[in-house]
Write a protein that holds these residues in place. Structure first.
Motif, mmCIF file in Angstrom:
data_model
loop_
_atom_site.group_PDB
_atom_site.id
_atom_site.type_symbol
_atom_site.label_atom_id
_atom_site.label_comp_id
_atom_site.label_asym_id
_atom_site.label_seq_id
_atom_site.Cartn_x
_atom_site.Cartn_y
_atom_site.Cartn_z
ATOM 1 N N GLU A 1 -8.729 -12.806 -21.485
ATOM 2 C CA GLU A 1 -8.762 -14.155 -20.937
ATOM 3 C C GLU A 1 -7.999 -15.080 -21.875
ATOM 4 O O GLU A 1 -7.767 -14.748 -23.047
ATOM 5 C CB GLU A 1 -10.208 -14.667 -20.783
ATOM 6 C CG GLU A 1 -11.052 -13.872 -19.813
ATOM 7 C CD GLU A 1 -12.453 -14.468 -19.650
ATOM 8 O OE1 GLU A 1 -12.717 -15.555 -20.221
ATOM 9 O OE2 GLU A 1 -13.270 -13.835 -18.967
ATOM 10 N N VAL A 2 -7.641 -16.265 -21.347
ATOM 11 C CA VAL A 2 -7.012 -17.307 -22.165
ATOM 12 C C VAL A 2 -7.834 -18.576 -22.011
ATOM 13 O O VAL A 2 -8.098 -19.021 -20.886
ATOM 14 C CB VAL A 2 -5.555 -17.565 -21.747
ATOM 15 C CG1 VAL A 2 -4.939 -18.651 -22.644
ATOM 16 C CG2 VAL A 2 -4.728 -16.285 -21.812
ATOM 17 N N TRP A 3 -8.239 -19.156 -23.138
ATOM 18 C CA TRP A 3 -9.017 -20.385 -23.155
ATOM 19 C C TRP A 3 -8.219 -21.478 -23.848
ATOM 20 O O TRP A 3 -7.338 -21.202 -24.676
ATOM 21 C CB TRP A 3 -10.338 -20.202 -23.916
ATOM 22 C CG TRP A 3 -11.276 -19.181 -23.344
ATOM 23 C CD1 TRP A 3 -11.126 -18.445 -22.199
ATOM 24 C CD2 TRP A 3 -12.534 -18.781 -23.897
ATOM 25 N NE1 TRP A 3 -12.202 -17.622 -22.011
ATOM 26 C CE2 TRP A 3 -13.084 -17.796 -23.034
ATOM 27 C CE3 TRP A 3 -13.250 -19.145 -25.041
ATOM 28 C CZ2 TRP A 3 -14.311 -17.188 -23.293
ATOM 29 C CZ3 TRP A 3 -14.468 -18.545 -25.303
ATOM 30 C CH2 TRP A 3 -14.998 -17.583 -24.432
ATOM 31 N N LEU A 4 -8.542 -22.718 -23.526
ATOM 32 C CA LEU A 4 -7.912 -23.869 -24.166
ATOM 33 C C LEU A 4 -8.994 -24.816 -24.664
ATOM 34 O O LEU A 4 -9.893 -25.181 -23.899
ATOM 35 C CB LEU A 4 -7.011 -24.604 -23.167
ATOM 36 C CG LEU A 4 -6.474 -25.982 -23.594
ATOM 37 C CD1 LEU A 4 -5.530 -25.846 -24.805
ATOM 38 C CD2 LEU A 4 -5.766 -26.668 -22.430
ATOM 39 N N LEU B 1 -6.439 -24.052 -14.410
ATOM 40 C CA LEU B 1 -7.544 -23.108 -14.306
ATOM 41 C C LEU B 1 -7.394 -22.174 -13.110
ATOM 42 O O LEU B 1 -7.003 -22.588 -12.019
ATOM 43 C CB LEU B 1 -8.872 -23.859 -14.178
ATOM 44 C CG LEU B 1 -9.477 -24.401 -15.471
ATOM 45 C CD1 LEU B 1 -10.671 -25.300 -15.141
ATOM 46 C CD2 LEU B 1 -9.911 -23.271 -16.405
ATOM 47 N N SER C 1 -3.273 -20.313 -15.357
ATOM 48 C CA SER C 1 -3.071 -19.456 -16.532
ATOM 49 C C SER C 1 -4.281 -19.416 -17.464
ATOM 50 O O SER C 1 -4.285 -18.665 -18.435
ATOM 51 C CB SER C 1 -1.850 -19.934 -17.320
ATOM 52 O OG SER C 1 -1.973 -21.294 -17.693
ATOM 53 N N LEU C 2 -5.322 -20.206 -17.163
ATOM 54 C CA LEU C 2 -6.477 -20.292 -18.048
ATOM 55 C C LEU C 2 -7.757 -19.905 -17.326
ATOM 56 O O LEU C 2 -7.928 -20.182 -16.131
ATOM 57 C CB LEU C 2 -6.635 -21.717 -18.592
ATOM 58 C CG LEU C 2 -5.444 -22.338 -19.328
ATOM 59 C CD1 LEU C 2 -5.756 -23.784 -19.688
ATOM 60 C CD2 LEU C 2 -5.095 -21.531 -20.568
ATOM 61 N N GLU C 3 -8.657 -19.287 -18.076
ATOM 62 C CA GLU C 3 -9.994 -18.997 -17.551
ATOM 63 C C GLU C 3 -11.014 -20.051 -17.987
ATOM 64 O O GLU C 3 -12.071 -20.174 -17.358
ATOM 65 C CB GLU C 3 -10.474 -17.628 -18.035
ATOM 66 C CG GLU C 3 -9.965 -16.452 -17.225
ATOM 67 C CD GLU C 3 -8.574 -16.015 -17.652
ATOM 68 O OE1 GLU C 3 -7.988 -15.158 -16.965
ATOM 69 O OE2 GLU C 3 -8.067 -16.533 -18.668
ATOM 70 N N ILE D 1 -11.607 -24.055 -20.203
ATOM 71 C CA ILE D 1 -11.162 -25.232 -20.941
ATOM 72 C C ILE D 1 -12.379 -25.904 -21.565
ATOM 73 O O ILE D 1 -13.422 -26.049 -20.924
ATOM 74 C CB ILE D 1 -10.424 -26.236 -20.025
ATOM 75 C CG1 ILE D 1 -9.143 -25.612 -19.451
ATOM 76 C CG2 ILE D 1 -10.086 -27.514 -20.786
ATOM 77 C CD1 ILE D 1 -8.434 -26.500 -18.446
#
Length: 224
Positions: free
Chosen positions: A52-55, A155, A120-122, A124
């Motif tokens: 996953e990618v988080w911000l 998201l 692109s994000l799972e 935030i």
């Protein structure tokens, strides 16, 4: 983002006290290796095996970001923070834990967000952002109708966003804008859902100072 009309600054001072020598050295050596590309990019390219990618927007001293990265090594965490002392502190946490799943944008989070592709994000995090409590300064808050729309763009369906603040007016302000967006669903069912820290939350020293005018409030939203 227009060059002639840049967005209002959503953060306060860029630097306060002198950065300690060790942290200053990390700013010179480690930070350049962690910066995301300066152009549009796919975050998965930074860590192809990322589940996953988080911000995290405005990571402060980096305690929460580093602890989440250590807890979830399979996740790539992008962090954005303009405050130089906070960046230096975060680099120390990253270095001490030998984290390889964190990337750091030392600037306005909105600049980073414009470079990320849709869905692109799972996850935030917007935790305890500058409250800009005076009414004439509310327009500087990071949570605006436009940024809520940008969060929705970034998201994936089913992705989550967590907002936290200890300023009551900012909580109301943010809740109003998220609830108004058809792209988000507020997950709370009982008062305890926003009055108590979520099970996966990591409390930071800044949060413990209780600098706001209310107890911390946690709002979790799902991208519909």
């Amino acid at each position: 983002m227009s060059e002639s009309h840049p967005p209002l600054r959503s953060y306060g001072r860029l630097k306060t006290r002198t950065i300690k020598p060790r942290q200053a050295a990390l700013m010179e050596t480690l930070l350049p290796t962690l910066r995301p590309p300066a152009e549009a990019f796919d975050p998965k390219a930074l860590k192809p095996d990322a589940a996953e990618v988080w911000l995290e927007i405005g990571f402060g001293g980096g305690e929460h970001m580093a602890a989440q990265a250590q807890r979830r090594p399979e996740v790539l965490i992008l962090g954005a923070e303009p405050f130089q002392n906070g960046i230096a502190s975060a680099l120390r946490h990253i270095d001490e834990a030998a984290l390889t799943n964190v990337r750091v944008h030392d600037g306005d989070a909105r600049e980073l967000m414009t470079r990320l592709p849709d869905a692109s994000l799972e996850r935030i995090f917007v935790l305890f952002p500058d409250p800009w409590p005076k009414a004439r300064h509310n327009k500087r808050r990071i949570v605006q109708t436009e940024t809520v729309a940008e969060f929705a763009r970034l998201l994936k369906p089913g992705g989550t966003l967590r907002f936290a603040s200890d300023w009551a007016d900012y909580v109301d302000w943010s809740l109003e804008r998220f609830v108004r967006s058809p792209a988000f669903r507020w997950t709370a069912e009982l008062a305890g859902d926003w009055r108590s820290a979520p099970a996966d939350h990591i409390t930071t020293r800044y949060e413990e100072k209780r600098l706001g005018d209310c107890a911390p409030v946690f709002l979790d939203f799902v991208r519909t």
